[in-house]
Design an enzyme around this catalytic site. Structure first.
Site, short mmCIF file in Angstrom:
data_model
loop_
_atom_site.label_atom_id
_atom_site.label_comp_id
_atom_site.label_asym_id
_atom_site.label_seq_id
_atom_site.Cartn_x
_atom_site.Cartn_y
_atom_site.Cartn_z
N CYS A 31 99.63 85.51 5.01
CA CYS A 31 99.12 86.51 5.80
C CYS A 31 97.83 87.21 5.38
CB CYS A 31 100.29 87.72 5.12
SG CYS A 31 101.82 87.59 5.90
N1 LIG Z 1 105.94 84.67 5.20
C1 LIG Z 1 105.66 86.03 5.06
O1 LIG Z 1 105.54 86.61 4.06
C2 LIG Z 1 105.32 86.59 6.41
C3 LIG Z 1 105.49 88.37 6.38
C4 LIG Z 1 105.06 88.86 7.68
C5 LIG Z 1 105.00 88.34 8.64
N2 LIG Z 1 104.80 87.05 8.75
C6 LIG Z 1 104.32 86.19 10.00
O2 LIG Z 1 105.56 85.52 10.33
C7 LIG Z 1 105.37 84.49 11.30
C8 LIG Z 1 106.32 83.41 10.74
O3 LIG Z 1 105.84 83.01 9.23
P1 LIG Z 1 106.69 82.42 8.13
O4 LIG Z 1 105.92 82.67 6.95
O5 LIG Z 1 107.98 82.66 8.52
O6 LIG Z 1 106.24 80.85 8.65
P2 LIG Z 1 107.12 79.57 8.08
O7 LIG Z 1 106.19 78.56 8.36
O8 LIG Z 1 107.87 79.69 6.94
O9 LIG Z 1 108.29 79.34 9.22
C9 LIG Z 1 108.11 79.16 10.78
C10 LIG Z 1 108.93 78.38 11.00
O10 LIG Z 1 108.68 77.82 12.57
C11 LIG Z 1 109.13 76.74 13.03
N3 LIG Z 1 108.35 76.15 14.22
C12 LIG Z 1 107.06 76.03 14.42
N4 LIG Z 1 106.77 75.90 15.49
C13 LIG Z 1 107.75 75.91 16.26
C14 LIG Z 1 108.47 75.82 17.64
N5 LIG Z 1 107.61 75.67 18.74
N6 LIG Z 1 109.65 76.04 17.93
C15 LIG Z 1 110.70 76.42 16.97
N7 LIG Z 1 110.28 76.48 15.57
C16 LIG Z 1 109.07 76.30 15.29
C17 LIG Z 1 108.53 75.98 11.71
O11 LIG Z 1 109.16 74.75 11.65
C18 LIG Z 1 108.95 76.71 10.40
O12 LIG Z 1 110.13 76.45 9.95
C19 LIG Z 1 103.79 84.21 11.21
O13 LIG Z 1 103.21 84.81 12.16
C20 LIG Z 1 103.53 85.30 9.83
O14 LIG Z 1 102.26 85.59 9.94
C21 LIG Z 1 104.95 86.22 7.50
#
Ligand SMILES: NC(=O)c1ccc[n+]([C@@H]2O[C@H](COP(=O)([O-])OP(=O)(O)OC[C@H]3O[C@@H](n4cnc5c(N)ncnc54)[C@H](O)[C@@H]3O)[C@@H](O)[C@H]2O)c1
Length: 415
Positions: free
Chosen positions: A257
Site C-alpha cells: 500500500c
Molecule cells: N494487503 C493489504 O494490506 C491491503 C490493504 C488494503 C487494500 N489492499 C488492496 O487490495 C488489493 C489486493 O491486495 P492483496 O494484498 O490482497 O493482494 P494479494 O497479492 O495478496 O492477493 C491478490 C490475489 O489476486 C489473485 N489474482 C491476480 N490476478 C487475478 C485475476 N485476474 N483473477 C483472479 N485472481 C487474480 C492473485 O493470485 C492473488 O492471490 C490491492 O489493490 C491492494 O492495494 C491491500
C-alpha cells in the site's frame, strides 16, 4: 446469499472467511492454482486467517480458477492486486483481466464491488466499460460500487467487523445493494456520493500515513546530524493531548500500500495538470531511508574499525512489518541489496520468512546469527524478539525501530 470473491490474497481471503462465517456461501476465484488448491484443503496462506477457521468454513467456501462459477452469485467483490509498472505507473493488468473474465459470465441483477485500491475514476472509467462488454448496462441491468479495503494485516483489535466500511455506488440503487451486502459483515457503513470519493478516501488515508512517516524520517536524519535522539523527541511530542498524532521513524515504507498508492494519485493528478508535490516528496524521502540506513550501518562498523566489505551482517526481520511474512517492497530487502553491493556477507533471522530465494538465503536461528556476525541490524522487530538477548550477544547492534529504547550499551546504535 451467494457471494463471489475474485482474488484470494491478503484482502480477499479474510473477506471470504468473514462472509462464510456469517452464513453466506462463498465462491472464491483466483488465478493461482496453488492458492485455490490450498483453500480447498482448508489450508491458509495468509497470517490473519487461521487454517482451523478456514477448514471449519470449508463447507461454505469453494475456490476455483474458473469464472464460470460466478454465474449464479448475487454479488462479486474484486480484490486483485493493483501494483505499479516498471516505470512506476498504475498497473491495472490484473483488474482488466479479472473484469474481462467476469464480463463473460455476468448476469442481470448481480452486484459487482471493486475493493482494490486505485485512483479515483477507475470504477467508472475502467471497470464499468469492461463489464458492459457483457451487453448489460451498469446501473440498469447490474449494480456497481467501490468499497476500499481497510484491512491491516497482523492487526487484531480492528477487523472487518468493527472497522467502518466506506461505500460509494454508481447509482443510489447500487449503493443500497452494496450497503445491504456489507451490513451482514460490518457494524458500520459509511456511504459517500459515488465511487470516486470512496476511491480517493482510501488514497487520502494512505497518503496521510506516507507524508507523516516521511516527516518523521526526515527529522530522524536531521537528529542524526544534530546528535539528538529522535525517539526522545517523538515521545515528548506525543504527550500533547491534542493536535498531534504519533508516527515513528523507521527504515522506509514497505508493503503493497504505502509505497505504491501515492503513485496512483500523482499519476491521475497529472491528467488534470495539478501537481501533487506533498505526495511525491513524501515518497522520495521514504525511498531514501534504506540508503541512509546503510550509511548508518557503515558508520557503526567503521567506529568498530571494520569495513562493510567482508563484514558479516545479520538482518533481524526481513518482512516489511512486524508479525507478518509479507516481503512486498520491504525496506529490509533494499538494505540487504545495498549491503551486498558493498561486499557485506549477509545472514538473516526471521521466523515469518523461512527463505529469501533472491538472496539464496534461509533464516538462521537468532543465537547463531548474533554470535557469528560483526553487526546485527534490527530492521523489523517481530513480536517476541528478545531485544535484551540481541544487545547482549551481538558484537554490534544497529536498531532502526527504536525497540532497544531503555537499554544502554556500548555496542548499541539507534536510528
Ligand atoms: N494487503 C493489504 O494490506 C491491503 C490493504 C488494503 C487494500 N489492499 C488492496 O487490495 C488489493 C489486493 O491486495 P492483496 O494484498 O490482497 O493482494 P494479494 O497479492 O495478496 O492477493 C491478490 C490475489 O489476486 C489473485 N489474482 C491476480 N490476478 C487475478 C485475476 N485476474 N483473477 C483472479 N485472481 C487474480 C492473485 O493470485 C492473488 O492471490 C490491492 O489493490 C491492494 O492495494 C491491500
Amino acid at each position: 446469499m451467494r457471494v463471489g470473491i475474485v482474488g484470494l490474497g491478503y484482502v480477499g481471503l479474510p473477506l471470504a472467511l468473514a462472509f462464510a462465517e456469517e452464513g453466506h456461501d462463498v465462491v472464491g476465484v483466483d488465478a493461482d492454482q496453488r492458492r485455490v488448491a490450498a483453500v480447498g484443503r482448508g489450508e491458509s496462506f495468509i497470517e490473519d486467517v487461521p487454517s482451523e477457521r478456514l477448514a471449519a468454513a470449508r463447507g461454505r467456501i469453494t475456490a476455483t480458477t474458473s469464472y464460470d462459477e460466478l454465474g449464479d452469485v448475487e454479488a462479486v467483490l474484486i480484490a486483485v492486486p493493483t501494483p505499479l509498472s516498471r516505470n512506476r505507473e498504475p498497473d491495472l493488468g490484473a483488474l482488466v483481466s479479472a473484469s474481462t473474465s467476469l464480463a463473460r459470465v455476468l448476469k442481470a441483477g448481480q452486484l459487482v464491488v471493486l475493493e482494490s485500491t486505485t485512483y479515483p475514476g477507475t470504477t467508472r472509467e475502467q471497470l464499468v466499460p469492461l463489464l458492459e462488454e457483457s451487453g448489460l448496462a451498469a446501473g440498469r441491468d447490474f449494480n456497481v460500487a467501490f468499497s476500499p479495503e481497510r484491512v491491516d494485516p497482523g492487526r487484531t483489535d480492528y477487523t472487518l467487523r468493527n472497522t467502518p466500511k466506506v461505500v460509494g455506488g454508481l447509482t443510489p440503487a447500487c449503493l443500497d445493494r452494496a450497503v445491504a451486502l456489507y451490513e451482514t459483515v460490518c457494524d458500520e457503513i459509511v456511504t459517500v456520493s459515488g465511487p470516486e470519493p470512496a476511491e480517493l478516501s482510501k488514497l487520502l488515508e494512505n497518503v496521510f500515513r506516507s507524508v507523516n512517516i516521511a516527516l518523521v524520517n526526515e527529522l530522524a536524519m536531521l537528529c542524526d546530524r544534530m546528535g539528538i535522539d529522535i525517539w526522545e523527541v517523538v515521545e515528548a511530542a506525543a504527550t500533547k493531548p491534542y493536535g498531534f498524532m504519533r508516527f515513528d521513524p523507521g527504515p522506509g515504507m514497505g508493503g503493497h500500500c504505502l509505497p505504491v498508492d501515492p503513485f496512483y494519485l500523482s499519476w491521475k493528478a497529472r491528467e488534470y495538470g495539478q501537481p501533487t508535490e506533498f505526495v511525491e516528496l513524501a515518497g522520495e524521502v521514504n525511498q531514501r531511508m534504506p540508503e541512509f540506513c546503510v550509511e548508518r550501518i557503515a558508520r557503526a562498523l567503521n567506529d568498530d574499525s571494520k569495513p562493510v566489505r567482508g563484514s558479516r551482517i545479520a538482518i533481524l526481520g526481513v518482512s516489511y512489518k512486524p508479525g507478518v511474512g509479507d516481503l512486498r517492497e520491504s525496506p529490509a530487502l533494499k538494505i540487504m541489496r545495498l549491503l551486498a553491493a558493498r561486499g557485506a556477507e549477509l545472514v538473516y533471522h526471521d521466523d515469518h520468512v523461512p527463505e529469501l530465494v533472491d538472496f539464496e538465503l534461509s533464516s538462521s536461528p537468532l543465537e547463531s546469527v548474533l554470535e557469528e556476525s560483526d553487526c546485527a541490524v534490527i530492521v523489523t522487530a517481530h513480536p517476541g524478539l528478545d531485544v535484551e538477548l540481541v544487545v547482549r550477544a551481538a558484537q554490534l547492534v544497529v536498531d532502526f525501530r527504536g525497540v532497544t529504547r531503555g537499554l544502554e550499551a556500548a555496542n548499541l546504535v539507534r536510528l
